[in-house]
Design an enzyme around this catalytic site. Structure first.
Site: not given
Ligand code: BGC
Length: 740
Positions: A286
């Site tokens: 993530d």
């Molecule tokens: C989220 C993810 C997301 C990523 C990219 C993170 O803060 O938890 O679900 O895909 O950001 O935007």
């Protein structure tokens, strides 16, 4: 004619072959089109230098802003192309419910701007929780196919989709982005969505692995849970969905599990995901969830969200897979074979999904067709929770209707955060900034306007609901009053409790007191309390219903659509019934309280009466079940039975099969073991046959490192919900074990 077509086809095939061969000469990546993805990845890998491989395992932050890396297009992540090898750039874009379009703040009082298009340019589906409520993997597939197609036509080849964290915590702000509380239902819906996305040659992730089940302290909290319990619940959801959907990538989460960060967690990533489950794709972090070079040895294959100006991990002053990874390889702390494996996994998924042969092309969207896919998903997922005195569908001769609150004159609410989609044509009303980077957006699809179209002779009046007394006065002078109640939820923020916000309970009470024919339509992220339930005639759960939510809601209210959604989550009477009365503010959350007994399993085990049980949903028709047959072959139990539409209308039903384990085994009295969505004309019957996955008959045996089925008689129930069984039988099952 036939001959002409044949020769045209042959000519086309010749041209295609010639093009492929000449491209293969030019671009090594396109060679060996008949070979398997693994073979092709291996072959390409042989041509790659250490630097080339190192390039593949780092993805740059491409979000929201001015510091976008050159060549990127404003997605969330970007891995630049390696043209000499013919490896395309990876444009990784969020897609919780549609292709996310990044809002860029323009300062106080101003509407945000967008990286791709001022007015939004992609189609929001209903929340994935709403899609799970359809209990229809084909609906999920169609939705995935639609958003995959939109991504492909925008130059995007990786979608950060497939959220499947179980609803252990119904106050989780991301509940709307997930698929409810049951591993089987969630995995079948997720599998469908992922297959749909990848059918468009766009890689889908599955996320957030694992146990990222609340937003409070999401970057630091440790989810503590025993091995058997996690294998039988949250991990089972991932395991089944990965088998069904074959996502190209798994995104490891922000949180810790049993004290170890998800992306540094050897047990989760190497032992379980890549070892026990033999997952062949790659693990991406993530955004900013990496914690150092050691993550590579734990099983992380690619770090996401790197700041391209500094090379540092997102929000940090260190790098995990930049210089430290090369140094560790040079020192021999990390074998070069690990970097090769990391790269192989990425290339393998790119081949498997067809990223080389089918590069994204910028093309206009078929906005109308895509909106219809979204509308259909909403129609299948809306749940009719209550319908006393056959209040719904509204009579076509109804004279006056009061529509109250929820901006129902303009649009429908959507959830916020990285899953949000800025709608085509812009929001129905100016978007409101959330406490941080989130925006509260209404999709421009007015339930009121759609209702007026379907009931042209009715006089429909609107009150915004800000003054309950005024709303009640309008309700009093109308034949029917429909209150639209909303609960905005979003990534990064959990709900403090299960109550509807902004005094809406008082509004509903006032309206219901003024008009005995009151209906409540809910547009919400997750379960809410309904203190007014006994005072209203009907309740329609519409979730966040997406691009054509207004049309879908009006369809259900008027009977143009016969509701067929069923709850994918339990609606508790109140917080006291939950395993944790308050959402944990500590740095550790103890999931051993409920263990694998998530959602309805907790309610069943504790003998608690929910407000609405898991699996519940009414129809304007009635369905009956008969002729149960249970047969066993090895460790496979097959349950077949007849479903009959005994009502007056065509409709869809969701018969549900539950199994109990013998001798008090299992985390709870019942497990969902199968289901099917069946469409029937009045008077029509169909035999449904469901084969139970053996893991749903088993418990996880930690010392033996295996799934274990005990010999015994397994009660089987077929019913309308987890609390309404119609048929009872049993399966005689022999003892057996299965690899983990
Ligand atoms: C989220 C993810 C997301 C990523 C990219 C993170 O803060 O938890 O679900 O895909 O950001 O935007």
């Amino acid at each position: 004619m036939k001959l002409a077509r044949l020769s045209r086809t042959a000519a086309f095939a010749r041209t295609a072959l010639f093009t492929a061969l000449s491209l293969a000469c030019l671009t090594p990546a396109l060679a060996d089109q008949g070979a398997s993805p693994d073979q092709r990845a291996d072959k390409l890998l042989k041509r790659m230098s250490l630097e080339d491989m190192h390039h593949m395992v780092q993805s740059y932050n491409d979000m929201m802003t001015l510091q976008q890396p050159p060549g990127s297009m404003g997605a969330a992540g970007y891995v630049p192309a390696l043209p000499k090898l013919g490896i395309p750039a990876m444009q990784q874009n969020d897609a919780g419910i549609g292709v996310h379009n990044y809002p860029i703040d323009q300062g106080p009082g101003k509407q945000p701007k967008h990286v791709r298009g001022e007015e939004g340019n992609t189609t929001p589906l209903p929340s994935t929780l709403g899609i799970a409520a359809s209990w229809n993997p084909q609906v999920a597939y169609a939705g995935g196919r639609m958003i995959g197609g939109e991504a492909h036509r925008q130059g995007i080849n990786v979608l950060l989709a497939g959220g499947i964290n179980l609803t252990r915590e119904p106050r989780d702000g991301r509940t709307f982005e997930y698929l409810g509380e049951d591993p089987l239902l969630a995995s079948r819906i997720d599998g469908g969505e992922i297959r749909g996305i990848q059918s468009q040659h766009v890689i889908s992730t599955i996320k957030h692995y694992a146990l990222n089940d609340q937003e409070t302290n999401r970057l630091t909290v440790s989810a503590n849970i025993d091995e058997a319990a996690m294998r039988e619940s949250d991990l089972l959801a991932f395991e089944l969905a990965i088998e069904d959907g074959h996502p190209g990538s798994v995104m490891c989460g922000y949180n810790k599990v049993n004290g170890v960060w998800d992306c540094s967690n050897t047990h989760l990533l190497t032992d379980i995901l890549k070892g026990d489950w033999k997952y062949p794709g790659w693990v991406m972090t993530d955004w900013g969830a990496d914690h150092g070079v050691q993550d590579a040895m734990a099983g992380t294959d690619q770090v996401s969200g790197i700041d391209h100006t500094t090379g540092f991990s997102l929000g940090q002053t260190y790098s995990s897979f930049g210089a430290p990874l090369l140094q560790a390889i040079q020192k021999g702390d990390i074998p070069k074979s690990r970097l090769e494996d990391m790269t192989h996994r990425i290339l393998r998924s790119m081949y498997a999904v067809g990223l080389f042969e089918h590069p994204p092309e910028k093309k206009p969207l078929d906005v109308e067709a895509d909106a219809l896919v979204s509308q259909h998903a909403a129609e299948e997922g809306i749940v009719l929770l209550k319908n006393d005195h056959d209040q719904l569908p509204l009579h076509k001769d109804i004279k006056t209707i009061a529509i109250i609150g929820g901006h129902a004159d303009a649009g429908v609410l959507s959830g916020g955060g990285s899953a949000e989609v800025w709608p085509i044509g812009g929001p129905a009303i100016p978007a409101v900034k959330g406490p941080d980077w989130q925006w509260k957006v209404y999709d421009p699809s007015s339930p009121m306007k759609s209702l007026q179209k379907l009931l042209p002779n009715a006089k429909i009046a609107y009150d915004d609901g800000s003054d309950p007394a005024k709303a009640a006065a309008l309700a009093k002078s109308s034949d029917v009053a429909i209150v639209f109640a909303t609960q905005w939820t979003c990534e990064g923020i959990d709900q403090p409790n299960l109550a509807l916000p902004d005094n809406q309970d008082a509004l509903i009470e006032a309206v219901a007191a003024a008009n005995t024919h009151s209906v409540v339509v809910l547009e919400n992220g997750g379960p809410v309390k309904m203190p007014w339930l006994s005072k209203v005639d009907a309740v329609v759960e519409a979730w966040f219903p997406g691009a054509r939510g207004g049309e879908a809601i009006a369809g259900v209210l008027t009977g143009k659509v016969n509701p067929s959604g069923h709850l994918p989550v339990t609606f508790p009477q109140g917080e006291q019934q939950l395993p944790r009365v308050l959402i944990t503010q500590e740095q550790e959350v103890n999931y051993n309280i409920e263990g694998a007994a998530v959602g309805y399993k907790w309610f069943d085990k504790k003998n608690l009466q929910p407000l609405f049980p898991f699996g519940f949903g009414l129809s304007y028709s009635r369905f009956d079940y008969s002729d149960l047959h249970v047969s066993t072959q090895g460790d496979h139990v097959t349950v077949s039975f007849k479903v009959s539409n005994v009502g007056q209308r065509e409709g869809k039903d969701v018969p549900q099969v539950y199994v109990s384990l013998p001798d008090g085994l299992g985390e709870a009295p019942h497990r969902l073991a199968g289901f099917e969505k069946v469409s029937l004309q009045p008077g029509q019957s169909r035999t449904v046959s469901v084969t139970i996955d053996p893991r749903l008959l088993a418990t996880f045996d930690v010392p033996g490192h295996q799934w274990k089925i005990a010999a015994g008689s397994y009660p089987i129930q077929v019913g309308h919900s987890s609390r309404d069984f119609v048929l009872n039988g049993a399966a005689a099952v022999a003892a057996s074990t299965m690899a983990p």
